[in-house]
Design a protein around this motif. Structure first.
Motif, short mmCIF file in Angstrom:
data_model
loop_
_atom_site.label_atom_id
_atom_site.label_comp_id
_atom_site.label_asym_id
_atom_site.label_seq_id
_atom_site.Cartn_x
_atom_site.Cartn_y
_atom_site.Cartn_z
N GLU A 1 0.84 -1.20 0.00
CA GLU A 1 0.00 0.00 0.00
C GLU A 1 0.88 1.25 0.00
O GLU A 1 1.55 1.55 1.00
N PRO A 2 0.94 2.00 -1.12
CA PRO A 2 1.81 3.19 -1.17
C PRO A 2 1.48 4.22 -0.10
O PRO A 2 2.38 4.90 0.39
N LEU A 3 0.22 4.32 0.27
CA LEU A 3 -0.17 5.33 1.27
C LEU A 3 0.44 5.04 2.64
O LEU A 3 0.76 5.96 3.39
N THR A 4 0.61 3.75 2.95
CA THR A 4 1.25 3.39 4.22
C THR A 4 2.69 3.88 4.26
O THR A 4 3.14 4.46 5.27
N LEU A 5 3.40 3.68 3.17
CA LEU A 5 4.79 4.17 3.08
C LEU A 5 4.83 5.68 3.20
O LEU A 5 5.70 6.24 3.88
N CYS A 6 3.88 6.34 2.57
CA CYS A 6 3.84 7.81 2.61
C CYS A 6 3.56 8.30 4.04
O CYS A 6 4.13 9.29 4.48
#
Length: 501
Positions: free
Chosen positions: A189-194
């Motif tokens: 999930e890219p949003l988690t990394l962000c």
């Protein structure tokens, strides 16, 4: 009547002490009887007093224990007002408040438990795995399998594991080729990394904190490889604050120009100059931690012109490049982009020059091989750089020499209509660069006769009408387009007046 009740209570309590009657039932009966008579608490107190004397003299300890349990159960069930009338507590109101606090602490206070059953040994092994020597046959795929095994064996939180991967990457920011595929394979999930990156930037937004360059680097690398989106990163300061700062700089520059043109007493003039010098020193000594500019510099260093351009578009014109670090990073990217064309068409005869190694980044702007390639990225970069090309005189000379090489090709004969249209378009681009970049940069440079001669070598090749149009715009428009140029013009006029006294 009171005697019979006292005898009945005594018999009931004695059966409980003997173990013939259940403790809870007896306590319930005693509490219900408290409502029958007003003097019932006093009668019960007398019964407990007698039983206390009798059980204390018994050798059987279990009977004494049952007695104390009975008294305790009764006290728990009695109203605070009853306990106060018995003299067992001082004030019923304070007793109620204390009970509420104790119950809140027992039943509602959150206890910290390791609900995920994580083990510290797992995190230690994870850090060891990520910190190992990567020079051998260690690949991101092999390490990823080990990380999955550690997560399963030691019940590690996947988000914490991702945070530790970023921490190690930050400490080993030169290992992009290993960590970027690892994060790409691990993350779902890219949003988690962000969000995790956002917490790291937020931590460094506190007063007296400075965001490390390694954090800017990993954020730029993740942006460049499309693992996160620029819009999802929350960086400081806000765009509105940047606009206000830019307006304040313009106002200050105009005030300085106005003061320099005013007739003042020499002593007052000296004091004003000293104040301005102190203000400039304060600005240079304590630059604000602008995270957007830090990320922009990191993007330029790795060659991500696309995202860097997006950040600069959100700022006032030339605001970003007015910071020397940003200007030098953009100049370095321009050096690498024009290098092949400069070697072919710009190096003077007999000059050797210093070869520049291209970036290892395959997504960086492609180096220009022909003058037509300059339209792809180089002209755009120069327009964003503007007058701050003055920070790099070598790049200034390269652009001027490329302009000379183009004018020689432009003035040569034997071109068809298609080629002529392309050359006319390139001529317009070079004229725009001369107007927006070269002349303003020359104004900001310290006295440099060589640069002036180099630029004249290009300008004399332009048609007469174009050359004088550039001179007119330089004189009438350029000096009002930027705070630094406003200051430079005022200082030059002031210096000229001083010399002509």
């Amino acid at each position: 009547m009171a005697t019979h009740i006292q005898a009945a209570l005594y018999e009931l309590c004695w059966h409980v002490i003997q173990g013939n009657f259940k403790l809870d039932l007896a306590a319930s009966v005693l509490c219900d009887m408290m409502e029958l008579r007003d003097d019932m608490p006093s009668i019960l107190a007398d019964v407990f007093s007698i039983l206390d004397i009798e059980t204390s003299s018994l050798e059987e300890k279990n009977k004494r224990d049952r007695y104390t349990q009975l008294v305790g159960a009764c006290l728990e069930r009695l109203d605070p007002e009853t306990l106060e009338s018995l003299g067992l507590i001082k004030q019923a109101h304070q007793f109620n408040q204390k009970i509420v606090k104790i119950k809140t602490k027992l039943f509602y206070k959150q206890q910290k438990f390791n609900l995920l059953r994580e083990e510290n040994e797992g995190y230690a092994k994870l850090i060891t795995e990520l910190g190992q020597d990567l020079s051998g046959n260690i690949t991101s795929h092999v390490v990823l399998e080990s990380i999955k095994s550690l997560i399963g064996c030691f019940n590690l939180d996947p988000n914490r594991v991702l945070d530790i991967i970023l921490e190690v990457y930050e400490c080993r920011s030169d290992q992009d080729e290993f960590f970027l595929p690892l994060i790409k394979s691990y993350m779902c999930e890219p949003l988690t990394l962000c969000h995790i990156l956002g917490f790291k930037f937020k931590f460094n937004q506190e007063p007296n904190e400075e965001t490390p360059t390694s954090l800017y680097h990993i954020a730029a690398a993740l942006l460049h490889h499309n693992l996160i989106e620029l819009e999802d990163l929350y960086l400081m300061p806000l765009d509105a604050s940047i606009v206000e700062e830019h307006k304040r700089e313009i106002t200050e520059a105009k005030q300085i120009a106005r003061k320099l043109t005013m007739v003042v007493v020499p002593s007052e003039k000296t004091e004003d100059k000293e104040r301005e010098k102190e203000k400039e020193e304060e600005k240079n000594d304590k630059p604000p931690d602008n995270q957007k500019l830090g990320l922009l510099e990191a993007l330029l260093r790795i060659g991500d012109w696309h995202h860097a351009q997006s950040i600069m578009d959100q700022m006032p014109a030339f605001y970003a490049t007015s910071h020397k670090a940003i200007a030098l990073a953009l100049c370095q990217l321009l050096h690498l982009t024009v290098e092949p064309l400069y070697r072919r068409a710009g190096v003077p005869k007999g000059a050797k020059g210093c070869l520049m190694r291209p970036l290892r980044n395959k997504r960086a702007p492609r180096p220009a091989e022909s003058f037509e390639d300059l339209r792809r990225d180089v002209f755009s970069m120069l327009c964003y750089l503007g007058p701050h090309l003055s920070h790099d005189p070598i790049l200034f000379a390269k652009i001027v020499r490329l302009g000379k090489g183009f004018m020689k090709e432009y003035q040569s004969e034997g071109r068809n209509d298609n080629v002529k249209d392309k050359m006319d378009t390139l001529l317009s681009c070079f004229l725009s660069i001369a107007d927006q970049v070269l002349l303003p940069s020359l104004s900001l440079m310290e006295c440099n006769a060589c640069m002036s001669e180099e630029l004249w070598g290009l300008f004399k090749l332009f048609p007469y009408q174009h050359r004088y149009r550039l001179y007119g715009q330089w004189k009438n428009e350029t000096y009002t387009s930027h705070p630094l140029l406003v200051k430079v013009k005022a200082q030059t006029v002031d210096r000229a007046k001083y010399i002509m006294k």
